[in-house]
Design an enzyme around this catalytic site. Structure first.
Site, PDB file in Angstrom:
ATOM      1  N   ASN A 165       0.995  -1.174  -0.017  1.00  0.00           N
ATOM      2  CA  ASN A 165      -0.224  -0.061   0.050  1.00  0.00           C
ATOM      3  C   ASN A 165       1.083   1.188   0.182  1.00  0.00           C
ATOM      4  O   ASN A 165       1.331   1.701   1.027  1.00  0.00           O
ATOM      5  CB  ASN A 165      -0.692  -0.344   1.074  1.00  0.00           C
ATOM      6  CG  ASN A 165      -1.948   1.164   1.247  1.00  0.00           C
ATOM      7  OD1 ASN A 165      -1.850   2.124   0.505  1.00  0.00           O
ATOM      8  ND2 ASN A 165      -2.651   0.894   2.344  1.00  0.00           N
TER       9      ASN A 165
ATOM     10  N   ARG B 222      -2.602  -1.871  -3.527  1.00  0.00           N
ATOM     11  CA  ARG B 222      -3.731  -0.899  -3.570  1.00  0.00           C
ATOM     12  C   ARG B 222      -3.507   0.125  -4.542  1.00  0.00           C
ATOM     13  O   ARG B 222      -2.514   0.662  -4.730  1.00  0.00           O
ATOM     14  CB  ARG B 222      -3.755  -0.276  -2.200  1.00  0.00           C
ATOM     15  CG  ARG B 222      -4.716   0.831  -2.182  1.00  0.00           C
ATOM     16  CD  ARG B 222      -4.758   1.508  -0.701  1.00  0.00           C
ATOM     17  NE  ARG B 222      -5.800   2.378  -0.624  1.00  0.00           N
ATOM     18  CZ  ARG B 222      -5.939   3.555   0.081  1.00  0.00           C
ATOM     19  NH1 ARG B 222      -4.962   3.766   0.967  1.00  0.00           N
ATOM     20  NH2 ARG B 222      -6.906   4.260   0.067  1.00  0.00           N
TER      21      ARG B 222
ATOM     22  N   HIS C 271     -11.807   4.926  -1.084  1.00  0.00           N
ATOM     23  CA  HIS C 271     -11.951   3.906   0.117  1.00  0.00           C
ATOM     24  C   HIS C 271     -12.796   2.574   0.180  1.00  0.00           C
ATOM     25  O   HIS C 271     -13.097   1.877   1.120  1.00  0.00           O
ATOM     26  CB  HIS C 271     -12.549   4.746   1.381  1.00  0.00           C
ATOM     27  CG  HIS C 271     -11.913   5.717   1.841  1.00  0.00           C
ATOM     28  ND1 HIS C 271     -12.419   7.119   2.291  1.00  0.00           N
ATOM     29  CD2 HIS C 271     -10.363   6.101   2.157  1.00  0.00           C
ATOM     30  CE1 HIS C 271     -11.324   7.921   2.526  1.00  0.00           C
ATOM     31  NE2 HIS C 271     -10.151   7.225   2.454  1.00  0.00           N
TER      32      HIS C 271
ATOM     33  N   ARG D  43      -7.779  18.487   3.332  1.00  0.00           N
ATOM     34  CA  ARG D  43      -8.854  18.790   2.156  1.00  0.00           C
ATOM     35  C   ARG D  43     -10.083  19.458   2.685  1.00  0.00           C
ATOM     36  O   ARG D  43     -10.627  18.846   3.548  1.00  0.00           O
ATOM     37  CB  ARG D  43      -8.688  17.576   1.192  1.00  0.00           C
ATOM     38  CG  ARG D  43      -7.934  16.906   0.388  1.00  0.00           C
ATOM     39  CD  ARG D  43      -8.128  15.548   0.237  1.00  0.00           C
ATOM     40  NE  ARG D  43      -7.345  14.438   0.771  1.00  0.00           N
ATOM     41  CZ  ARG D  43      -7.352  13.235   0.720  1.00  0.00           C
ATOM     42  NH1 ARG D  43      -8.257  12.534  -0.042  1.00  0.00           N
ATOM     43  NH2 ARG D  43      -6.772  12.456   1.569  1.00  0.00           N
TER      44      ARG D  43
ATOM     45  N   GLU E 124      -7.750  -3.010   5.039  1.00  0.00           N
ATOM     46  CA  GLU E 124      -7.611  -3.030   3.513  1.00  0.00           C
ATOM     47  C   GLU E 124      -6.792  -4.045   3.016  1.00  0.00           C
ATOM     48  O   GLU E 124      -6.885  -4.458   2.013  1.00  0.00           O
ATOM     49  CB  GLU E 124      -7.164  -1.552   3.035  1.00  0.00           C
ATOM     50  CG  GLU E 124      -8.191  -0.568   3.437  1.00  0.00           C
ATOM     51  CD  GLU E 124      -7.774   0.722   3.682  1.00  0.00           C
ATOM     52  OE1 GLU E 124      -7.133   1.083   4.545  1.00  0.00           O
ATOM     53  OE2 GLU E 124      -8.323   1.763   2.874  1.00  0.00           O
TER      54      GLU E 124
END
Ligand code: ADP
Length: 400
Positions: free
Chosen positions: A16, A97, A185, A245, A387
């Site tokens: 990842n 990922r 996600h 963000r 994940e």
């Protein structure tokens, strides 16, 4: 498993590669739910790169040697791969990922030249992520050209959204050029859905909202386990307030900055990716732990605004689902901040959430936890996301 002398367990390498870190893990190829080891390199791009290896449990990782403090992404990935090789691990496949898969990928797939080209084409839509995901794929290929590689996309889980949820109200030629909402996600949402499906006696309820709250943050509305709407859109900039963000922002603001302030595109991009969100609001930090520990009014306001946006956006997703049977917290903030969870559950009181102080203070564990008061109309859960485990399972399935 491991170093010379033992027969190494055939394993799947999961990578990842994030904007400043490379996380990696090995899983047993024959039983990919079993994680064998995990490690990470962090601080890439800061000049103070640090490696975190499982020294205590795996003596063979001493073979990794030193990593330069100014290592780039490529250098860090090379160091991980060479270290794993020197330590005697038997890697059968690599799973990556990949943040943006655009419209082309509705599921994980084996990497070939055309898949690489598509990930590269999508770089402008995920500048913080896709370049590093691609560089990990290319570095693995250059060192181990015959190793099967699998790309697992964060967007793929959202391929089930109906057209009405993904369409932006723009003229036809722009829509035809692929300008639409995607959602991100997805690997985390898949992980949470799998965990709840296993954990709850009746399986996953029909209408669930999952809040993935980390440095990046989004909500996903799941109907019978499938994504039907989500707060991120064309890029991971939309929706909730995040570490740096702003999320949902009137596009008129962007036009104003371009036209009236003459802001140049690169500057605008940096503003929206790196300077806004919790950092911009507080003027202190993008890190929730720092904000929670601060007495400054601006830090408190940033946390309040973060929670307020989540409550408002939840209302929108409840409307898309036509009701709500469960709400789930996950991600670094969702799994660790009782204060944020408490404020959001208060805000969802109208849906029947309620707050049980003790249950909400619990620490996230391997199994999902119910954190709402007994008998609450809306059950609320906290689930640790994994994940990497989803990537390992997909990789094992595709190379089998
Ligand atoms: P990423 O999106 O980079 O994977 P994470 O899911 O690890 O990020 O989440 C990082 C966020 O989680 C940071 O804002 C961090 O402050 C927050 N966090 C981690 N632990 C805690 C904690 N104990 N209390 C509050 N926030 C926490």
């Amino acid at each position: 498993m491991g170093a010379a002398g033992n027969t190494p367990t055939p394993s799947i390498l999961v990578i990842n590669a994030g904007s400043s870190s490379v996380k990696f893990a090995l899983y047993d190829a024959a039983a990919p739910e079993n994680r064998l080891l995990t490690g990470q390199v962090s601080g890439i791009g800061t000049g103070a790169v640090e490696a975190d290896l499982p020294q205590e449990t795996h003596k063979e990782v001493q073979n990794f040697g030193e990593l330069a403090g100014d290592a780039s992404h490529e250098a860090a990935i090379c160091w991980v791969l060479e270290g794993l090789e020197k330590s005697g691990f038997a890697i059968m496949a690599a799973g990556h990922r990949v943040v943006h898969g655009g419209s082309a990928f509705s599921a994980a797939c084996r990497v070939d030249a055309s898949v690489e080209a598509e990930i590269e084409r999508l770089i402008p839509l995920a500048r913080l992520h896709n370049p590093h995901n691609l560089s990990a794929i290319r570095t693995v290929r250059s060192l181990w050209p015959d190793l099967p590689q699998i790309a697992c996309f964060d967007t793929a889980f959202h391929a089930t959204q109906p057209e009405i949820a993904t369409t932006l109200a723009l003229p036809g030629e722009l829509r035809e050029a692929g300008i639409r909402r995607y959602g991100f996600h997805g690997l985390s949402y898949q992980s949470v859905a799998n965990s709840l499906q296993r954990f709850l006696p009746g399986g996953l309820p029909d209408r669930v909202i999952v809040a993935h709250l980390g440095n990046g943050a989004s909500l996903c509305a799941l109907h019978k386990g499938k994504s039907i709407a989500t707060t991120m859109g064309f890029t991971p900039l939309d929706g909730l307030i995040m570490g740096t963000r702003p999320g949902l922002t009137d596009p008129g603001v962007i036009v104003y900055l371009l036209e009236e302030q003459g802001m140049e595109a690169g500057r605008l991009s940096h503003l929206l990716q790196k300077e806004s969100g919790l950092l911009g609001l507080s003027g202190i930090s993008a890190d929730m732990r720092v904000l929670e520990a601060s007495d400054e009014a601006a830090a408190r306001f940033a946390v309040e605004a973060f929670c307020y946006r989540i409550v408002r956006e939840t209302g929108s997703l409840v409307a898309a689902l036509g009701g709500l049977d469960g709400f789930v917290f996950t991600g670094g903030i969702g799994e660790n901040s009782a204060r944020v969870r408490g404020r959001i559950m208060e805000g969802l009181g109208w849906l029947g959430a309620g707050v049980d102080g003790d249950a909400n203070q619990a620490r996230a564990g391997r199994e999902p936890l119910a954190i709402s008061p007994a008998g609450a109309r809306l059950p609320v859960y906290m689930v640790r996301t994994d994940e990497e485990k989803v990537i390992a399972a997909e990789t094992a399935r595709l190379v089998a």
